[in-house]
Design a protein around this motif. Structure first.
Motif, PDB file in Angstrom:
ATOM      1  N   ALA A 182       3.813  -3.728   6.771  1.00 21.76           N
ATOM      2  CA  ALA A 182       4.409  -2.433   7.104  1.00 21.76           C
ATOM      3  C   ALA A 182       3.741  -1.296   6.360  1.00 21.76           C
ATOM      4  N   ASP A 183       3.149  -1.607   5.195  1.00 18.15           N
ATOM      5  CA  ASP A 183       2.515  -0.569   4.389  1.00 18.15           C
ATOM      6  C   ASP A 183       0.997  -0.587   4.528  1.00 18.15           C
ATOM      7  N   ALA A 184       0.482  -1.145   5.643  1.00 15.78           N
ATOM      8  CA  ALA A 184      -0.965  -1.269   5.808  1.00 15.78           C
ATOM      9  C   ALA A 184      -1.658   0.084   5.737  1.00 15.78           C
ATOM     10  N   ALA A 185      -0.998   1.129   6.239  1.00 17.22           N
ATOM     11  CA  ALA A 185      -1.548   2.490   6.176  1.00 17.22           C
ATOM     12  C   ALA A 185      -0.706   3.334   5.232  1.00 17.22           C
ATOM     13  N   ASP A 186      -0.459   2.808   4.026  1.00 21.21           N
ATOM     14  CA  ASP A 186       0.465   3.461   3.098  1.00 21.21           C
ATOM     15  C   ASP A 186      -0.090   4.732   2.479  1.00 21.21           C
ATOM     16  N   LEU A 187      -1.379   5.016   2.662  1.00 21.13           N
ATOM     17  CA  LEU A 187      -1.936   6.270   2.145  1.00 21.13           C
ATOM     18  C   LEU A 187      -2.065   7.334   3.238  1.00 21.13           C
ATOM     19  N   ALA A 188      -1.525   7.057   4.413  1.00 22.17           N
ATOM     20  CA  ALA A 188      -1.591   8.021   5.517  1.00 22.17           C
ATOM     21  C   ALA A 188      -0.936   9.328   5.103  1.00 22.17           C
ATOM     22  N   GLY A 189      -1.590  10.425   5.451  1.00 19.09           N
ATOM     23  CA  GLY A 189      -1.072  11.745   5.107  1.00 19.09           C
ATOM     24  C   GLY A 189      -1.455  12.203   3.710  1.00 19.09           C
ATOM     25  N   ARG A 190      -2.134  11.355   2.952  1.00 17.37           N
ATOM     26  CA  ARG A 190      -2.559  11.705   1.596  1.00 17.37           C
ATOM     27  C   ARG A 190      -4.034  12.118   1.586  1.00 17.37           C
ATOM     28  N   ALA A 269      -5.399  17.979  -3.341  1.00 20.85           N
ATOM     29  CA  ALA A 269      -5.451  16.518  -3.355  1.00 20.85           C
ATOM     30  C   ALA A 269      -4.171  15.922  -3.932  1.00 20.85           C
ATOM     31  N   ASP A 270      -3.752  14.798  -3.360  1.00 21.22           N
ATOM     32  CA  ASP A 270      -2.605  14.057  -3.894  1.00 21.22           C
ATOM     33  C   ASP A 270      -3.013  13.165  -5.053  1.00 21.22           C
ATOM     34  N   ALA A 271      -4.285  12.791  -5.093  1.00 22.11           N
ATOM     35  CA  ALA A 271      -4.782  11.965  -6.195  1.00 22.11           C
ATOM     36  C   ALA A 271      -6.258  12.244  -6.396  1.00 22.11           C
ATOM     37  N   VAL A 272      -6.681  12.188  -7.656  1.00 26.51           N
ATOM     38  CA  VAL A 272      -8.096  12.312  -8.010  1.00 26.51           C
ATOM     39  C   VAL A 272      -8.451  11.112  -8.877  1.00 26.51           C
ATOM     40  N   VAL A 273      -9.470  10.370  -8.456  1.00 27.35           N
ATOM     41  CA  VAL A 273      -9.914   9.200  -9.207  1.00 27.35           C
ATOM     42  C   VAL A 273     -11.331   9.464  -9.697  1.00 27.35           C
ATOM     43  N   MET A 274     -11.484   9.591 -11.005  1.00 27.24           N
ATOM     44  CA  MET A 274     -12.779   9.916 -11.597  1.00 27.24           C
ATOM     45  C   MET A 274     -13.503   8.622 -11.965  1.00 27.24           C
ATOM     46  N   ALA A 275     -14.144   8.014 -10.953  1.00 33.36           N
ATOM     47  CA  ALA A 275     -14.864   6.765 -11.174  1.00 33.36           C
ATOM     48  C   ALA A 275     -16.313   6.989 -11.566  1.00 33.36           C
ATOM     49  N   ALA A 276     -16.804   8.212 -11.444  1.00 33.21           N
ATOM     50  CA  ALA A 276     -18.202   8.494 -11.784  1.00 33.21           C
ATOM     51  C   ALA A 276     -18.416   8.385 -13.288  1.00 33.21           C
ATOM     52  N   ALA A 277     -19.638   8.014 -13.652  1.00 34.32           N
ATOM     53  CA  ALA A 277     -20.055   8.028 -15.062  1.00 34.32           C
ATOM     54  C   ALA A 277     -20.671   9.398 -15.335  1.00 34.32           C
ATOM     55  N   TRP A 394      -5.229   1.704  -6.004  1.00 37.76           N
ATOM     56  CA  TRP A 394      -4.413   2.469  -5.043  1.00 37.76           C
ATOM     57  C   TRP A 394      -2.959   2.002  -5.054  1.00 37.76           C
ATOM     58  N   ASP A 395      -2.727   0.717  -5.299  1.00 40.62           N
ATOM     59  CA  ASP A 395      -1.350   0.235  -5.443  1.00 40.62           C
ATOM     60  C   ASP A 395      -0.656   0.961  -6.604  1.00 40.62           C
ATOM     61  N   ALA A 396      -1.371   1.106  -7.721  1.00 46.26           N
ATOM     62  CA  ALA A 396      -0.798   1.776  -8.881  1.00 46.26           C
ATOM     63  C   ALA A 396      -0.567   3.257  -8.608  1.00 46.26           C
ATOM     64  N   VAL A 397      -1.486   3.891  -7.883  1.00 47.41           N
ATOM     65  CA  VAL A 397      -1.306   5.301  -7.528  1.00 47.41           C
ATOM     66  C   VAL A 397      -0.098   5.462  -6.623  1.00 47.41           C
ATOM     67  N   ALA A 398       0.019   4.598  -5.604  1.00 52.67           N
ATOM     68  CA  ALA A 398       1.158   4.673  -4.677  1.00 52.67           C
ATOM     69  C   ALA A 398       2.475   4.450  -5.411  1.00 52.67           C
ATOM     70  N   ALA A 399       2.448   3.576  -6.409  1.00 53.34           N
ATOM     71  CA  ALA A 399       3.664   3.337  -7.205  1.00 53.34           C
ATOM     72  C   ALA A 399       4.058   4.581  -7.971  1.00 53.34           C
ATOM     73  N   ARG A 400       3.085   5.328  -8.480  1.00 54.29           N
ATOM     74  CA  ARG A 400       3.383   6.591  -9.176  1.00 54.29           C
ATOM     75  C   ARG A 400       4.014   7.595  -8.215  1.00 54.29           C
ATOM     76  N   TRP A 401       3.482   7.686  -7.001  1.00 49.81           N
ATOM     77  CA  TRP A 401       4.069   8.608  -6.014  1.00 49.81           C
ATOM     78  C   TRP A 401       5.503   8.200  -5.704  1.00 49.81           C
ATOM     79  N   ALA A 402       5.727   6.903  -5.504  1.00 57.44           N
ATOM     80  CA  ALA A 402       7.070   6.421  -5.160  1.00 57.44           C
ATOM     81  C   ALA A 402       8.051   6.697  -6.301  1.00 57.44           C
ATOM     82  N   SER A 403       7.581   6.514  -7.527  1.00 58.24           N
ATOM     83  CA  SER A 403       8.444   6.760  -8.686  1.00 58.24           C
ATOM     84  C   SER A 403       8.811   8.233  -8.784  1.00 58.24           C
ATOM     85  N   ALA A 404       7.851   9.103  -8.509  1.00 62.22           N
ATOM     86  CA  ALA A 404       8.103  10.552  -8.588  1.00 62.22           C
ATOM     87  C   ALA A 404       9.065  11.016  -7.489  1.00 62.22           C
ATOM     88  N   ALA A 405       9.107  10.285  -6.370  1.00 68.04           N
ATOM     89  CA  ALA A 405       9.951  10.692  -5.241  1.00 68.04           C
ATOM     90  C   ALA A 405      11.416  10.345  -5.475  1.00 68.04           C
TER      91      ALA A 405
END
Length: 406
Positions: A182-190, A269-277, A394-405
């Motif tokens: 059910a959450d296959a597209a859980d980042l939709a709209g982000r 942006a709803d999330a920023v991930v700084m993966a660059a070195a 992304w699971d951890a990011v989505a969990a942060r959004w859910a917690s904030a809601a």
């Protein structure tokens, strides 16, 4: 074990020829593919081509093979429905729930993940009607990939180009890996912003200070986010990787250029991930000409100055309300201790800590990391494909959004 069943819908656009290559990628990787073109698509690529490449019958109307009720059978059997190219007409009919040919009938019967890969002229993609149709489809849980920027038909260039078949296939592979949850597209709209690669700080027109980052982890984050329905901006520093399908790629070179691009993209942006070195330092001055070697003399010392701390700046500013900021820490020793100290120092929400060194992380296809949460939690992700780590992030990011809601 049963073969994965893929339905490949093909809209009536010039990019239909690229769907032949996508079909080949699916079949050669062991998937069973049923091609369902629109009548207009057959003006670009004929039914015999689709049938020969897929080994399956090809039909465009519900009246074909009517004794089998094809739209219901095809829809029920499908593990994935991907429409490439998805023209403005296909998007409109899908959003409106039309059922005037076999493809739109199948769309109403499938219960599997659905991926639309649009391709059209820029003006059509940007039209309010198309944007509204895309929003509607995303709200229903479909993955609608952002088109690529490049050469269109004729001499036109702009956003609306079909992504490369290899990139589409990789995205579909990730969608299939997540299955029909059910959450296959859980980042939709982000909207998510990802930095990837390694910055380079010029010493002269030839040489630079750099690092060993290939950008593979950042690109894995982009691919997985797009497969989960997000709108993706990928700020890529000196990478040599193919653009992920569905990502807007912004190429940069130096830390200053990366900072400018990330802050601009992060505004909504709803999330920023700084993966660059990102280089901590840069030369205080850049030589206008190549620095020459002088016999019998040691080179002049290179004076360095600090680069801006983009992660700390983002964490403090939070340009968009509720924005989640994720940092990376590449460590060689005392990995967790250094990671926890950096998390506290930078002020980000999550920090991904991994050990680097010979054969570890940089340039490899696998990674191992610990995802630290500012609230005190930690999640160990064992060594495996970088896309697995990306999904856990992304699971951890989505969990942060859910917690904030709540």
């Amino acid at each position: 074990m049963d073969q994965t069943r893929v339905v490949l819908g093909v809209g009536g656009g010039i990019a239909a020829y690229k769907a032949c290559e996508l079909l080949r990628l699916f079949t050669e990787s062991g998937h069973r593919v049923r091609v369902v073109p629109t009548a207009s698509a057959l003006r670009f690529v004929g039914a015999p081509t689709w049938a020969a490449l897929s080994g399956e019958p090809v039909a465009t109307e519900v009246w074909d093979e009517v004794h089998e009720v094809p739209h219901v059978r095809i829809g029920r059997e499908a593990d994935l429905l991907v429409i490439a190219p998805a023209t403005a007409d296909v998007l409109s009919r899908a959003a409106g729930g039309r059922a005037d040919d076999l493809l739109t009938n199948v769309l109403l019967t499938v219960r599997c993940p659905v991926v639309f890969v649009p391709a059209m002229h820029t003006e059509m993609w940007e039209h309010p009607a198309t944007r509204a149709n895309v929003a509607t489809l995303r709200e229903r849980g479909a993955v609608v990939v952002e088109p690529a920027v490049g050469r269109l038909t004729g001499a036109d260039t702009g956003k609306g180009r079909l992504p490369d078949p290899d990139a589409i296939f990789e995205l579909c592979r990730r969608v299939l890996a997540r299955g029909a949850a059910a959450d296959a597209a859980d980042l939709a709209g982000r909207h998510v912003v990802i930095s990837a690669g390694g910055t380079r700080e010029p010493l002269d027109p030839v040489r630079y200070l750099g690092n060993r980052s290939s950008g593979k982890q950042g690109y894995a984050l982009a691919r997985t986010a797009a497969a989960r329905g997000a709108r993706v901006t990928l700020v890529a520093a000196n990478t040599a990787l193919p653009d992920p399908a569905g990502a807007e790629v912004v190429p940069v070179g130096t830390a200053e250029e990366l900072r400018t691009a990330v802050l601009k993209a992060a505004a909504d942006a709803d999330a920023v991930v700084m993966a660059a070195a990102v280089a901590d330092f840069r030369p205080a001055s850049r030589a206008a000409n190549k620095i020459k070697k002088q016999e019998g003399r040691d080179p002049e010392p290179v004076a360095l100055v600090r680069n801006p701390d983009v992660l700390a700046e983002l964490s403090a500013a939070r340009p968009a309300p509720g924005q989640v900021v994720v940092g990376f820490a590449a460590e060689t020793d005392d990995v967790l201790a250094n990671g926890r100290a950096k998390l506290a120092r930078k002020g980000c929400d999550l920090l991904v800590v991994n050990q680097v060194g010979e054969g570890l992380a940089f340039g490899t296809e696998e990674n191992e990391a610990v995802v630290l949460d500012a609230s005190g939690g930690e999640t160990h992700v064992p060594r495996g494909p970088k896309e697995v780590l990306a999904d856990r992030i992304w699971d951890a990011v989505a969990a942060r959004w859910a917690s904030a809601a709540h």
